[in-house]
Scaffold this active site. Structure first.
Site, mmCIF file in Angstrom:
data_model
loop_
_atom_site.group_PDB
_atom_site.id
_atom_site.type_symbol
_atom_site.label_atom_id
_atom_site.label_comp_id
_atom_site.label_asym_id
_atom_site.label_seq_id
_atom_site.Cartn_x
_atom_site.Cartn_y
_atom_site.Cartn_z
ATOM 1 N N TYR A 60 27.105 -5.816 -5.031
ATOM 2 C CA TYR A 60 29.040 -5.967 -4.653
ATOM 3 C C TYR A 60 28.826 -4.810 -4.253
ATOM 4 C CZ TYR A 60 28.896 -10.223 -7.377
ATOM 5 O OH TYR A 60 29.275 -11.429 -8.256
ATOM 6 N N SER A 207 34.356 -17.848 -9.396
ATOM 7 C CA SER A 207 35.525 -18.831 -8.761
ATOM 8 C C SER A 207 36.317 -19.750 -9.492
ATOM 9 C CB SER A 207 34.606 -19.354 -7.485
ATOM 10 O OG SER A 207 34.351 -17.105 -6.631
ATOM 11 N N GLY A 210 38.867 -20.518 -7.583
ATOM 12 C CA GLY A 210 38.551 -20.998 -5.946
ATOM 13 C C GLY A 210 39.094 -20.050 -5.474
ATOM 14 N N ARG A 211 38.329 -18.582 -5.481
ATOM 15 C CA ARG A 211 38.357 -17.624 -4.507
ATOM 16 C C ARG A 211 39.691 -18.013 -4.114
ATOM 17 N NH1 ARG A 211 33.719 -16.126 -3.748
ATOM 18 N NH2 ARG A 211 31.579 -17.886 -3.716
ATOM 19 N N GLY A 212 40.932 -17.972 -5.609
ATOM 20 C CA GLY A 212 42.063 -17.840 -4.677
ATOM 21 C C GLY A 212 42.998 -18.575 -4.515
#
Length: 339
Positions: A60, A207, A210-212
């Protein structure tokens, strides 16, 4: 402060963590620009309110995420259960990424992470992706040596299949499996989640929102050109339009529930659904939603008080069955490709 709302959870191998964690990847520029000062303030707020299980990885920000978390650890190491990962490396020859699980790389990566994190021990050390060229027994054997040396306390695996998990646990106890799992990513329920329950291994969904997308606040078609989500099939064109139906069901369920005096939010419903799934499958589940904003952490905490009715769960399950598009565009990158 919401600290009293979070209880401690035993993932596996007697590894105790807060019942919600924090995914650090969002604090690097994968979803757009990130301000380091705000990022550190968000991390401190997470620990202030009892979210003490902090997740990062060496890849990251090419190490910068671990260096950021080191600033948190400098004064709060005893308050944090620290997880990091290794196994995804850059390939200078191609400019892309490669996966490595050879024993030499295990040791090299751990030493580098310990230095960047400025700590003497990693609480949970994950294999980020399986290296198909190296038997998982060899990789986990090298990870186990780190435990014997006192550099790591517990071992984890990310995006492994049920059979890979079984082979790994024959070498050393595994505290947690980390894979994508949410209302719109349920493939892990077929094999690896039941295997984890059977083997006494906890599950850490990444996630989980859902990744936002599942929060209902994301305008997917307006994502920046360099936003990582543009590479994911279910965010593309017609797929993202079809998947909006899932969000509408989540919104409807949220409108039927309250957290304190306020109406529940879609994010809280999505997290509560995951916690319910853990009870359905009989294993500890600790989601690690990530955010740049402290207020979102407070919102996420509301999920632990929500109870979904059978009718609400049935509606969410039905919506999940209609999801369009894969969660990955890279062959064998996720465990379901190998099941």
């Amino acid at each position: 402060m919401n600290r009293r709302r979070l209880m401690s959870i035993n993932l596996g191998d007697n590894f105790q963590v807060s019942s919600l964690g924090f995914g650090g990847m969002a604090l690097t520029p994968v979803y757009g620009p990130s301000d380091p000062t705000e990022a550190l303030a968000t991390l401190n707020h997470a620990v202030d309110v009892g979210v003490s299980f902090i997740d990062t990885a060496n890849v990251y920000g090419m190490g910068s995420n671990e260096e950021l978390i080191a600033k948190l650890l400098k004064s709060r190491r005893d308050e944090v259960q620290l997880a990091t990962k290794f196994g995804i490396a850059s390939n200078p020859a191609t400019g892309g990424r490669e996966v490595r699980g050879d024993p030499a790389y295990v040791k090299e990566s751990a030493a580098a992470s310990l230095k960047r994190l400025d700590t003497e021990v990693i609480d949970l050390y994950y294999l980020h992706r399986l290296d198909a060229r190296v038997p998982i027994e060899e990789t986990v054997g090298a990870m186990a040596e780190l435990v014997q040396e006192g550099k790591v306390r517990h071992l984890g695996l990310s995006e492994v299949t049920a059979s890979e998990l079984e082979r790994a646990t024959a070498v050393h106890p595994i505290a947690a499996v980390q894979s994508e799992w949410s209302i719109w990513s349920r493939d892990v329920e077929q094999s690896v989640v039941p295997a984890s329950a059977r083997l006494g291994v906890g599950f850490v969904p990444y996630s989980p929102l859902g990744r936002g997308f599942l929060t209902g606040t994301l305008a997917a078609k307006n994502l920046a050109e360099n936003d990582f989500r543009r590479q994911i099939p279910r965010f593309d064109g017609d797929a993202v339009d079809a998947n909006q139906a899932v969000v509408e069901v989540i919104r409807r369920v949220a409108s039927e529930l309250r957290v304190g005096e306020a109406e529940a939010t879609p994010a809280q419903v999505a997290l509560a659904w995951l916690l319910t799934q853990g009870r359905r499958f009989g294993l500890p589940v600790v989601p690690i939603p990530g955010t740049r904003r402290a207020a979102r952490i407070d919102e996420n905490l509301g999920a632990v008080t929500l109870e979904l009715s059978d009718a609400q769960l049935a509606a969410l399950d039905e919506a999940a069955d209609a999801v369009v598009g894969s969660r990955s565009n890279t062959p064998n990158w996720v465990s379901s490709d190998r099941e």
